[in-house]
Design an enzyme around this catalytic site. Structure first.
Site, mmCIF file in Angstrom:
data_model
loop_
_atom_site.group_PDB
_atom_site.id
_atom_site.type_symbol
_atom_site.label_atom_id
_atom_site.label_comp_id
_atom_site.label_asym_id
_atom_site.label_seq_id
_atom_site.Cartn_x
_atom_site.Cartn_y
_atom_site.Cartn_z
ATOM 1 C CB VAL A 1 -31.749 -4.899 -24.303
ATOM 2 C CG1 VAL A 1 -31.045 -3.557 -24.162
ATOM 3 C CG2 VAL A 1 -31.339 -5.575 -25.587
ATOM 4 C CB ALA A 2 -34.558 -3.777 -20.029
ATOM 5 C CD GLU B 1 -26.723 -3.397 -20.633
ATOM 6 O OE1 GLU B 1 -27.330 -4.419 -20.291
ATOM 7 O OE2 GLU B 1 -27.265 -2.279 -20.686
ATOM 8 C CG ASP C 1 9.111 4.523 6.723
ATOM 9 O OD1 ASP C 1 9.366 3.445 7.279
ATOM 10 O OD2 ASP C 1 9.303 4.752 5.521
ATOM 11 C CG ASP D 1 11.984 6.511 2.899
ATOM 12 O OD1 ASP D 1 12.550 5.430 3.147
ATOM 13 O OD2 ASP D 1 11.886 7.439 3.723
ATOM 14 C CG ASP E 1 12.103 1.031 2.791
ATOM 15 O OD1 ASP E 1 12.722 0.291 3.575
ATOM 16 O OD2 ASP E 1 11.944 2.243 2.988
ATOM 17 C CD GLU F 1 -35.909 -2.750 -15.582
ATOM 18 O OE1 GLU F 1 -35.269 -3.353 -16.470
ATOM 19 O OE2 GLU F 1 -35.506 -1.689 -15.047
ATOM 20 C CG ASN G 1 -32.237 -0.634 -19.732
ATOM 21 O OD1 ASN G 1 -31.817 -0.860 -18.604
ATOM 22 N ND2 ASN G 1 -31.510 -0.771 -20.815
ATOM 23 C CG ASP H 1 -30.855 -0.024 -15.616
ATOM 24 O OD1 ASP H 1 -31.612 0.083 -14.640
ATOM 25 O OD2 ASP H 1 -30.557 -1.100 -16.153
HETATM 26 P P1 ATP Z 1 12.408 6.130 9.649
HETATM 27 O O1 ATP Z 1 12.635 4.715 9.309
HETATM 28 O O2 ATP Z 1 11.221 6.407 10.458
HETATM 29 O O3 ATP Z 1 12.546 7.046 8.481
HETATM 30 P P2 ATP Z 1 14.838 7.203 10.603
HETATM 31 O O4 ATP Z 1 14.824 8.144 9.469
HETATM 32 O O5 ATP Z 1 15.070 7.790 11.949
HETATM 33 O O6 ATP Z 1 13.541 6.413 10.717
HETATM 34 P P3 ATP Z 1 17.268 6.212 9.647
HETATM 35 O O7 ATP Z 1 17.307 7.325 8.681
HETATM 36 O O8 ATP Z 1 17.652 4.856 9.236
HETATM 37 O O9 ATP Z 1 15.890 6.073 10.319
HETATM 38 O O10 ATP Z 1 18.188 6.676 10.858
HETATM 39 C C1 ATP Z 1 18.548 5.794 11.882
HETATM 40 C C2 ATP Z 1 19.582 6.431 12.775
HETATM 41 O O11 ATP Z 1 20.754 6.709 12.022
HETATM 42 C C3 ATP Z 1 19.152 7.755 13.362
HETATM 43 O O12 ATP Z 1 18.524 7.553 14.604
HETATM 44 C C4 ATP Z 1 20.455 8.476 13.544
HETATM 45 O O13 ATP Z 1 21.069 8.111 14.766
HETATM 46 C C5 ATP Z 1 21.320 7.946 12.424
HETATM 47 N N1 ATP Z 1 21.347 8.856 11.268
HETATM 48 C C6 ATP Z 1 20.300 9.338 10.584
HETATM 49 N N2 ATP Z 1 20.687 10.118 9.567
HETATM 50 C C7 ATP Z 1 22.032 10.135 9.598
HETATM 51 C C8 ATP Z 1 23.039 10.761 8.787
HETATM 52 N N3 ATP Z 1 22.733 11.507 7.735
HETATM 53 N N4 ATP Z 1 24.328 10.539 9.113
HETATM 54 C C9 ATP Z 1 24.639 9.757 10.157
HETATM 55 N N5 ATP Z 1 23.754 9.157 10.944
HETATM 56 C C10 ATP Z 1 22.464 9.337 10.691
#
Ligand code: ATP
Length: 854
Positions: free
Chosen positions: A257-258, A262, A304, A595, A599, A664, A689, A693
């Site tokens: 046991v000791a 476990e 990102d 995000d 992705d 032990e 133990n 332990d």
């Molecule tokens: P990450 O991947 O680091 O989040 P990010 O946010 O800059 O990068 P996206 O959001 O895909 O990447 O933006 C890419 C490009 O699209 C930007 O550089 C900009 O020129 C254009 N963009 C971003 N937001 C808008 C929007 N709301 N309307 C129109 N064009 C946009």
């Protein structure tokens, strides 16, 4: 286009509360959680313990009643310790499940807010966007280009188009918004939904098997066999020496046991779970327990840019209009937009922002994507102006922004005609332009113009500005949906998004810890490079690659090159999967953030998938092993550090527990080989133990980090828990503890002390040498005198408790009778202290000597 949410006010808070009370929460019925009683009883679910209980009862029946009762008390105390550990783990995991609960956006009292999905009630007005998991059965009220993944319900993997039309307006709980945006009214919640009718959702924290625990389970089985063999030999030799059979049997079982560790796998779970709650305090929510183990091995962090490395607080710094870059702070320059408002119109109307007219404070009144609110704030400073401006336009149709196209289009109806307004990444917009709008007139887009525009855009991006271009064209009332062509270029905005303050330091910590930091962004190469350089992520332009260049590389070319790359610019979400795969091909352990809904595959593929808590969609959160509650890069590094600490602590208590148990077993084994009277009796072994332990091992599990945690290279993922010399450490120390205990016993016998006295000496030597060793286990590299033993007050407390227990057993008469001990004098203590300290002394000299040789 700006929407007046006041038109769709949703429920009031008080009405929602009433409905929640009346209909109950929006949840599917849960499986009952494990009851505390079950956890307690499970502590006895172990063969050897039962053998001990049965043997004790028989021996009690045959005479030694006090012994039998004490053994049973010790068994129950051990079970209570085990119960406390496990119950705490269960509870903290439950709390985590609640934290990881999905949320949803809802309009209440006319305002958009985020609530827990289980608080959604009938009649609630939800705002759902791509990547959101739909929290209840709803009917769509307004929609734009919606595609929903209903595979969870129907098994059909292609997206289903939804709209306000009668046959397309139902959306269901558990399904996923792939594209578009809707406002939808809840019609069914909880078990009444379609989902409720079918089954459970897989939204809990997954309690996957931990690879480490599996390995330890295997090891445990081998050790059980080894221990039983030794215990058997000890028992037989004892009987041959003429000892009572029942006594020897009890001794053998107690030793088993000791010696059988476990508690090992249970403590691993405790250490992981405690680590998880510590990570939570640092804003990292771990969804899968085994991820904690992998975190410590991370060798590449792919992050990102926007919001993670930067603050996602956007401000327009420059505007490019009429072939001039002007400062967005310059009120005189901005006057031009009072006369010629083309750029202002595109950036304001081609937007998904919402506006609350009832809110007086302009900063608070405008909400939506930070890029878009920044663009509007560049032109408007007051509610009234913006309200007057937008009421003259009407949104007829829109194609929302997505990271793949990097563009957004709105068709606005104004005074009997329709105008197509486009904004997006400058190269993408420019590709679609055939004309340019300068000084109020329209000219053809020549090569010269293109060059000029691109040069100005580069100028802004070189200064870390995120650039968005604007274009438009007038169209007839009957338009086809393919309107993004033959556009007229108008201008661009350069937006600053400052890097997060804490990131630079976190990047440096990664570098010293041998971890590569890689930036992945949809932004322009130059903007990404400028920010990357500022944060020390990269040093030269050779380390930057764009999505387009990536497409031209074959997989083998990419994996040869990828180790030198630090920035991936203008990439689409699909590129992320390729990046993860190629890093993995090079045996890297990849952590990847994400995000958007696109992705999710890359996050799943990564060794550690990390979702954003604030900006992340439900789908990414569900595929991730960790969620960053503050979206902050520095939090990833903190979590990696915690991961390393936890792994280190697991190694610490494995080292401690195994060397003690070995000590032990060896004590008893050596003595019986030498044909001596047993140095400890059954009840004493069980005491050792209990005293050494339980608490000290748990306390080691929460040991604070050592100074060099983030200085060493990451460990390989498949490294065995006993790697880097741990096996030798355990074997050597375990043997020394056994040998020294037997020696202390022999010396006692030689001095002519009574058998009980010698056994008390052996018992004390064994306990003390273990309690000294527990402090040595705090570091794998430092000798005892260089370790700060007070850095972990739990450990100090646990050891003090154990010492007091030992003294009680030796000096309190009642316990003397139960444990067959005697009060010791100075001479005897000298023997005990000598033999329990000598090992540490030898160890210290050895470590110092070893060090000076290096
Ligand atoms: P990450 O991947 O680091 O989040 P990010 O946010 O800059 O990068 P996206 O959001 O895909 O990447 O933006 C890419 C490009 O699209 C930007 O550089 C900009 O020129 C254009 N963009 C971003 N937001 C808008 C929007 N709301 N309307 C129109 N064009 C946009």
């Amino acid at each position: 286009m700006l929407e007046q949410v006041e038109l769709l006010k949703g429920l009031t808070e008080s009405e929602a509360k009433r409905r929640l009370e009346k209909y109950g929460p929006n949840t599917l019925e849960k499986k009952a959680s494990i009851s505390p009683l079950k956890i307690f009883l499970a502590q006895f679910n172990d063969f050897i313990t039962w053998v001990l209980i049965v043997a004790t009862v028989i021996s009690g029946y045959m005479g030694e009643k006090a012994d039998a009762i004490t053994i049973l008390v010790i068994v129950v105390m051990n079970a209570i310790l085990g119960f406390i550990q496990e119950y705490k783990t269960e509870r903290s995991l439950d709390a985590l499940k609640k934290m990881a609960a999905p949320t949803t956006k809802v309009i209440r009292n006319g305002r958009l807010k985020v609530i827990n999905a289980e608080n959604v009630v009938l009649g609630d007005l939800l705002v759902l966007e791509s990547g959101d998991r739909i929290p209840a059965d709803c009917i769509i009220v307004t929609s734009s280009n919606v595609l929903v993944d209903e595979s969870l319900l129907t098994g059909e993997s292609t997206g289903v188009i939804k709209s306000t039309a009668k046959e397309e307006n139902n959306i269901y709980m558990g399904t996923i918004m792939l594209k578009g945006r809707v406002e939808a009214k809840v019609v069914k919640t909880g078990m009444d939904t379609e989902m409720g009718k079918i089954a459970n959702m897989l939204q809990n924290i997954e309690r996957e098997k931990s690879p480490l625990k599996e390995k330890l389970n295997f090891l445990g089985k081998i050790m059980v066999v080894g221990c039983i063999v030794i215990c058997f030999i000890v028992t037989i030799l004892g009987i041959m020496r003429g000892n009572d059979i029942m006594d020897m049997f009890l001794l053998g079982v107690s030793l088993a046991v000791a010696a059988i560790p476990e508690g090992l796998t249970a403590i691993v779970t405790v250490a992981l779970a405690l680590g998880v709650s510590r990570m939570l305090k640092r804003n990292a929510l771990v969804r899968k327990l085994p991820a904690v183990e992998t975190l410590g091995c991370t060798s590449v962090i792919c992050s990102d840019k926007t919001g993670t490395l930067t603050e996602n607080k956007m401000t327009v710094k420059k505007l490019y209009f009429n072939d001039r870059i002007i400062s967005a702070n310059d009120k005189k320059e901005l006057k031009i937009f009072e006369k010629d408002n083309m750029l202002k119109k595109i950036f304001t109307i081609c937007s998904d922002c919402s506006f609350d007219f009832t809110e007086k404070n302009f900063e608070k009144a405008l909400f939506g994507d930070p890029t878009e609110t920044a663009l509007i704030r560049a032109f408007f400073k007051e509610n009234k102006d913006l309200q007057n401006f937008i009421t003259s336009f009407n949104k007829a149709y829109d194609i929302p922004f997505d990271s793949e196209r990097k563009m957004m289009t709105v068709i606005s109806r104004e005074r009997g005609k329709e105008v197509c307004l486009v904004k997006g990444a400058p190269e993408r917009v420019l590709e679609k332009c055939t004309k340019i709008y300068v000084n109020g007139s329209i000219e053809p887009m020549t090569q010269l113009w293109k060059k000029r525009i691109l040069r100005n855009i580069e100028l802004m991006s070189d200064n870390a500005l995120r650039c968005i271009a604007a274009a438009y064209k007038e169209i007839g009332i009957v338009h086809n949906k393919n309107v993004e062509s033959n556009l007229i270029f108008v201008g661009a905005a350069g937006i600053i998004d400052p890097p997060r303050r804490e990131v630079k330091d976190a990047v440096m910590r990664c570098k010293s810890a041998g971890i590569k930091v890689v930036m992945i962004t949809g932004d322009h190469k130059n903007t990404a490079y400028a920010i990357g350089k500022d944060l020390d992520i990269c040093t030269s332009k050779e380390q930057v690659i764009t999505g387009e260049e990536l497409d031209r590389l074959s997989d083998s070319e990419l994996s040869a090159k990828i180790e030198g790359l630090r920035i991936f610019a203008r990439v689409n979400p699909e590129h992320k999967l390729r990046i993860v795969k190629n890093f993995k091909k090079n045996m890297e352990i990849v952590a990847m953030t994400g995000d958007g809904v696109n992705d999710a595959p890359a996050i799943k593929e990564a060794d550690i998938g990390i979702a954003m808590g604030i900006a992340g969609t439900d789908v990414t959160k569900e595929s991730a092993s960790m969620i960053l509650l503050d979206d902050n890069f520095a939090t990833i590094v903190a979590a990696v550090e915690e991961g390393r600490v936890i792994y280190g602590n697991i190694r610490k208590f494995i080292r401690y527990l195994l060397s003690c148990n070995l000590g032990e077993v060896l004590t008893m084994f050596l003595a019986s080989l030498m044909y001596l009277q047993t140095p400890l009796i059954a009840i004493q072994i069980l005491f050792v133990n209990l005293a050494t332990d339980g608490l000290p091992a748990i306390a080691l599990g929460v040991d604070p980090p050592e100074d060099d945690t983030m200085i060493e290279e990451p460990r390989p993922k498949n490294e065995h828990i006993f790697a880097r010399g741990l096996t030798e450490k355990i074997l050597i120390r375990g043997s020394l503890i056994g040998i020294c205990t037997v020696l202390s016993y022999l010396v006692g016998l030689n001095f002519g002390f009574s058998l009980d006295s010698c056994r008390t000496i052996a018992l004390s030597t064994l306990v003390l040498s273990q309690l000294i060793h527990v402090f040595e286990c705090k570091s794998e590299k430092k000798p005892l005198f260089r370790i700060n033993i007070f850095s972990n007050m739990y450990l100090v407390g646990a050891v003090t408790t154990s010492v007091l227990m030992l003294l009680t057993v030796i000096y309190v008469p009642t316990f003397q009778q139960i444990f067959h001990t005697v009060a010791l004098g100075g001479k005897q203590w000298l023997i005990i202290l000598f033999f329990s300290w000598i090992i540490s002394l030898i160890n210290t000299i050895y470590m110092q000597f070893g060090k000076s040789r290096n």
